[in-house]
Motif scaffolding. Structure first.
Motif, PDB file in Angstrom:
ATOM      1  N   GLN A 174      -5.823  -5.852   6.365  1.00 14.10           N
ATOM      2  CA  GLN A 174      -6.545  -5.633   4.912  1.00 14.10           C
ATOM      3  C   GLN A 174      -5.894  -5.008   4.130  1.00 14.10           C
ATOM      4  O   GLN A 174      -5.915  -5.346   2.594  1.00 14.10           O
ATOM      5  CB  GLN A 174      -7.825  -4.503   5.145  1.00 14.10           C
ATOM      6  N   ASN A 224      -7.690  -0.580  -2.408  1.00 13.53           N
ATOM      7  CA  ASN A 224      -7.584   0.805  -2.320  1.00 13.53           C
ATOM      8  C   ASN A 224      -6.903   1.434  -3.430  1.00 13.53           C
ATOM      9  O   ASN A 224      -7.236   2.500  -4.079  1.00 13.53           O
ATOM     10  CB  ASN A 224      -6.390   1.229  -1.193  1.00 13.53           C
ATOM     11  N   GLU A 278       0.946  -1.143   0.072  1.00 10.98           N
ATOM     12  CA  GLU A 278       0.019   0.184   0.052  1.00 10.98           C
ATOM     13  C   GLU A 278       0.866   1.290   0.104  1.00 10.98           C
ATOM     14  O   GLU A 278       1.434   1.504   1.057  1.00 10.98           O
ATOM     15  CB  GLU A 278      -0.966  -0.014   1.341  1.00 10.98           C
ATOM     16  N   GLU A 295     -17.581  -1.397   6.887  1.00  3.30           N
ATOM     17  CA  GLU A 295     -17.272  -2.962   6.733  1.00  3.30           C
ATOM     18  C   GLU A 295     -18.443  -3.795   6.285  1.00  3.30           C
ATOM     19  O   GLU A 295     -18.319  -4.676   5.617  1.00  3.30           O
ATOM     20  CB  GLU A 295     -16.773  -3.423   8.077  1.00  3.30           C
ATOM     21  N   SER A 319      -9.632  -8.248   1.841  1.00  6.68           N
ATOM     22  CA  SER A 319      -8.428  -7.575   1.440  1.00  6.68           C
ATOM     23  C   SER A 319      -8.906  -6.235   0.902  1.00  6.68           C
ATOM     24  O   SER A 319     -10.086  -6.092   0.336  1.00  6.68           O
ATOM     25  CB  SER A 319      -7.622  -8.169   0.366  1.00  6.68           C
ATOM     26  N   ALA A 320      -8.332  -5.004   1.233  1.00 10.51           N
ATOM     27  CA  ALA A 320      -8.825  -3.530   0.648  1.00 10.51           C
ATOM     28  C   ALA A 320      -8.257  -3.383  -0.875  1.00 10.51           C
ATOM     29  O   ALA A 320      -7.165  -3.566  -0.922  1.00 10.51           O
ATOM     30  CB  ALA A 320      -8.365  -2.468   1.724  1.00 10.51           C
ATOM     31  N   SER A 363      -9.095   1.062   5.510  1.00 11.74           N
ATOM     32  CA  SER A 363      -8.221  -0.236   5.698  1.00 11.74           C
ATOM     33  C   SER A 363      -7.483  -0.586   7.070  1.00 11.74           C
ATOM     34  O   SER A 363      -6.931   0.706   7.285  1.00 11.74           O
ATOM     35  CB  SER A 363      -7.569  -0.493   4.148  1.00 11.74           C
ATOM     36  N   ASP A 423     -17.855   0.263  -2.278  1.00 16.45           N
ATOM     37  CA  ASP A 423     -16.799   1.057  -1.687  1.00 16.45           C
ATOM     38  C   ASP A 423     -17.297   2.457  -0.684  1.00 16.45           C
ATOM     39  O   ASP A 423     -18.032   3.226  -1.173  1.00 16.45           O
ATOM     40  CB  ASP A 423     -15.859   1.575  -2.923  1.00 16.45           C
ATOM     41  N   ARG A 445     -18.358  -3.247   2.531  1.00 10.89           N
ATOM     42  CA  ARG A 445     -17.217  -3.923   1.857  1.00 10.89           C
ATOM     43  C   ARG A 445     -17.759  -5.350   1.445  1.00 10.89           C
ATOM     44  O   ARG A 445     -17.183  -5.853   0.471  1.00 10.89           O
ATOM     45  CB  ARG A 445     -15.968  -3.839   2.974  1.00 10.89           C
TER      46      ARG A 445
END
Length: 677
Positions: free
Chosen positions: A447, A471, A242, A349, A468-469, A443, A357, A352
């Motif tokens: 994540q 992003n 990230e 969450e 998992s995010a 996140s 999003d 998610r």
């Protein structure tokens, strides 16, 4: 050289004894080494596959892993331990020779009990299998069960087949009925006491201390996850470190607890940490809630609106400074309360898990160069739809029942005026605040890790959960949005870890007192988990299995909420020593309130109103759920068409959500006036 290889080599050697033994052995050794290498790879893949399947099963079956007995019982006397190997049948009458005795004397006419020989003693529990129907008059649930009665002592005149109970029946039982005698160990209670005392007294403050009733399953889950991760280290997954971590504040990046996990290497190679299973459990809870709480929603906005509404109703709003004991979404869900930011995190969450999003929006203010956190927003089809978790309602758009987007407010700032109550009570965000908006992506350390992405890749079907995010994708899409000045990571998930480690002694005492209700009454924990799980039909993959059964989470949660061990009658509570009575009463109030919320979710509004009004507000008018019960009762009245009653509750509210409740009351009053016209 592996053990497997040695075995293969030995077999090859024995099978190849000839005059040319040495040369054949060398050739066999070479062939065996090659075969063993291929078998080792295949075995590793099979082991890895089996492990991840086991992990998936364990994640989905966590409700069944809840240990309900604090003192695991073991039988002292049952059918197999009687004198003749037959069932022990006992009658119940008054104690012989004792005037005014209650019906507390058990006698075994057949004489096969051997109480004295087996060492039956005071404190053991008699399970008396009489034809006894346990009924809750408040709800109408019935079940056939045994009675558990404590032993006071053996009958001195008939030590093998007569004993006196500590509690009596309401009448005699002249027909012999089956009994068993069980003994409870104090091991679990002692362990719980030690764990909580250690948490309170240890100078080293740590997280993940909670001795939940399913803790042993989470510990096993982590061991299996790391075993699988070591075998799967060479597996490929679409993942990159990230990059936005570098924009977190220095105090977060350099914090000892976070530093290693936030580095690119830490994100890539880290194993599952002790607190990660709880985060995975949080994902499963969020996934299950989102499956049924979305209602009939089909579009992104409809689903998000339903999940936001569930969050507002089920997470009672704490004041901005918070309770000091809620830091993670799983705690807000289990405890049922949180700040506006924690509410927003729960909402995100839930979304998610429906692959929606949600980002946090921060507005520019004169007071802070870092800006002010405002609200969560759904990012869908090029729009940011605004949901205010402090108000407990979406920001309304121009059209009735619509949700405003950020672009709507920027182009038509007058929309903010509809959020003013009067000249002295105005919405805190002004048009000027909308000129420089920052989007923050949500996140946690888990994540953004490779291990989460790799595990998510292995989940499929009904066992799938978002771990998992994504992003990078969201950030790329948001860069095209014209009303944003910057995109960063939301610091709350990282700051929450540090805040939990920095809890004061008073906060730790409060946290221990709150958690002990679940530790000592594990049925309440299981009821909450089943409440989250909801009702699940038999998966398609198992529909040909005649033994497969649907998960009746809501029905089973209702039964547990009503269990007399969770909601003991008032007469029983009054007999409990005061120090324990406080805890038992809190558990009862919790169950009553959550049962009201569950019945609302199931559309049983009259029953919901009963539990919220009579069993929560009237029972505990200044209790822990007063504000949540008043709001949810108003929502229940609203759903029943009783708008006047709803307005009355909302308009005179003084809770942390009072501003939003009064706005809602105004809108209901307008609707009521329109109907009268």
């Amino acid at each position: 050289m592996t053990k497997r290889f040695i075995v293969i080599l030995g077999l090859a050697f024995v099978g190849a004894i000839t005059l040319f033994m040495d040369s054949c052995r060398r050739a066999g050794s070479s062939r065996a080494r090659s075969a063993a290498s291929h078998r080792s790879v295949d075995s590793g893949r099979k082991d890895s596959h089996a492990l991840v399947k086991a992990v998936t099963t364990e994640l989905n079956n966590l409700p069944t892993a809840v240990v309900l007995e604090l003192k695991p019982p073991f039988p002292i006397l049952d059918d197999s331990k009687s004198a003749d190997g037959q069932p022990v049948l006992a009658t119940c009458s008054v104690t012989p020779g004792v005037t005014g005795s209650p019906y507390n004397y058990l006698s075994v006419p057949k004489g096969n009990a051997q109480f004295d020989t087996l060492g039956v003693r005071a404190g053991d529990q008699v399970r008396y299998f009489v034809n006894y129907t346990q009924e809750d008059p408040e709800y109408g649930v019935q079940q056939l069960t045994h009675i558990e009665l404590p032993v006071r002592r053996l009958d001195t005149e008939n030590r093998q087949n007569g004993l006196i109970l500590d509690a009596g029946l309401s009448g005699p039982m002249p027909i012999p009925s089956r009994i068993e005698i069980w003994r409870f160990s104090d091991k679990r209670m002692i362990e719980l006491s030690k764990r909580i005392k250690h948490y309170l007294s240890s100078p080293k403050q740590f997280i993940g201390w909670e001795p939940s009733p399913d803790e042993s399953a989470l510990v096993l889950l982590r061991d299996r996850l790391n075993q699988w991760l070591r075998n799967a280290s060479s597996d490929t997954v679409s993942w990159q470190p990230e990059p936005l971590v570098s924009q977190l504040s220095p105090n977060l990046q350099e914090a000892k607890r976070l530093r290693e996990s936030l580095t690119p290497k830490g994100q890539e190679t880290g194993l599952f940490e002790p607190t990660d299973p709880r985060q995975l459990q949080q994902a499963i809870w969020s996934r299950d809630i989102a499956r049924w709480a979305k209602g009939d929603g089909h579009t992104d906005l409809q689903v998000a609106a339903a999940l936001f509404d569930w969050t507002v109703r089920n997470i009672q709003l704490d004041p901005p400074e918070g309770s000091g004991i809620v830091h993670q979404p799983w705690q807000a869900l289990m405890y049922g309360h949180g700040t506006a930011a924690q509410r927003a995190w729960v909402f995100a969450e839930l979304c998610r898990q429906r692959q929606l999003d949600v980002v946090m929006l921060v507005v520019k203010t004169e007071e802070s160069s870092a800006g002010r956190w405002w609200l969560p927003a759904l990012w869908s089809e090029g729009h940011l739809y605004l949901f205010d978790s402090q108000l407990g309602m979406p920001i309304p758009g121009e059209q009735p029942d619509s949700v405003a987007t950020l672009s709507d407010l920027v182009s038509t700032p007058e929309l903010l005026k509809q959020l003013d109550l009067d000249e002295d009570h105005t919405y805190p965000i002004l048009a000027d605040n909308l000129q420089q908006i920052e989007a923050q992506l949500i996140s946690s350390p888990l994540q953004i890790s490779r291990r989460a992405a790799l595990l998510q890749q292995k989940l499929d079907g009904d066992g799938f959960a978002v771990l998992s995010a994504d992003n990078r994708r969201v950030a790329a899409e948001l860069k095209e949005y014209p009303n944003l000045k910057s995109i960063r990571l939301w610091p709350q998930p990282y700051q929450a870890i540090l805040d939990e480690r920095a809890m004061t002694q008073k906060q730790r005492q409060q946290a221990a007192m709150r958690f002990v209700t679940f530790a000592q009454r594990p049925r309440l924990w299981k009821a909450r988990v089943l409440h989250f799980q909801g009702t699940k039909e038999i998966p398609i993959s198992q529909q040909n299995n005649p033994l497969a059964q649907p998960d009746l989470g809501h029905k089973n949660a209702t039964t547990l909420y009503l269990d007399p061990r969770i909601r003991p009658p008032k007469a029983i509570l009054e007999k409990i020593e005061p120090s324990k009575r406080v805890l038992y009463n809190r558990v009862k109030v919790d169950a009553s309130y959550w049962l009201g919320l569950l019945r609302y979710d199931l559309g049983d509004y009259e029953i919901a109103a009963h539990w919220l009004q009579e069993r929560t507000l009237q029972s505990e008018p200044f209790g822990p759920w007063t504000t949540g019960a008043r709001y949810n009762l108003a929502r229940t009245y609203e759903s029943m068409g009783q708008l006047e009653a709803a307005v009355k509750l909302l308009a005179y509210d003084d809770s942390p959500q009072s501003y939003g409740n009064k706005l809602r009351a105004e809108r209901l009053q307008q609707e009521l006036n329109a109907k009268r016209e």
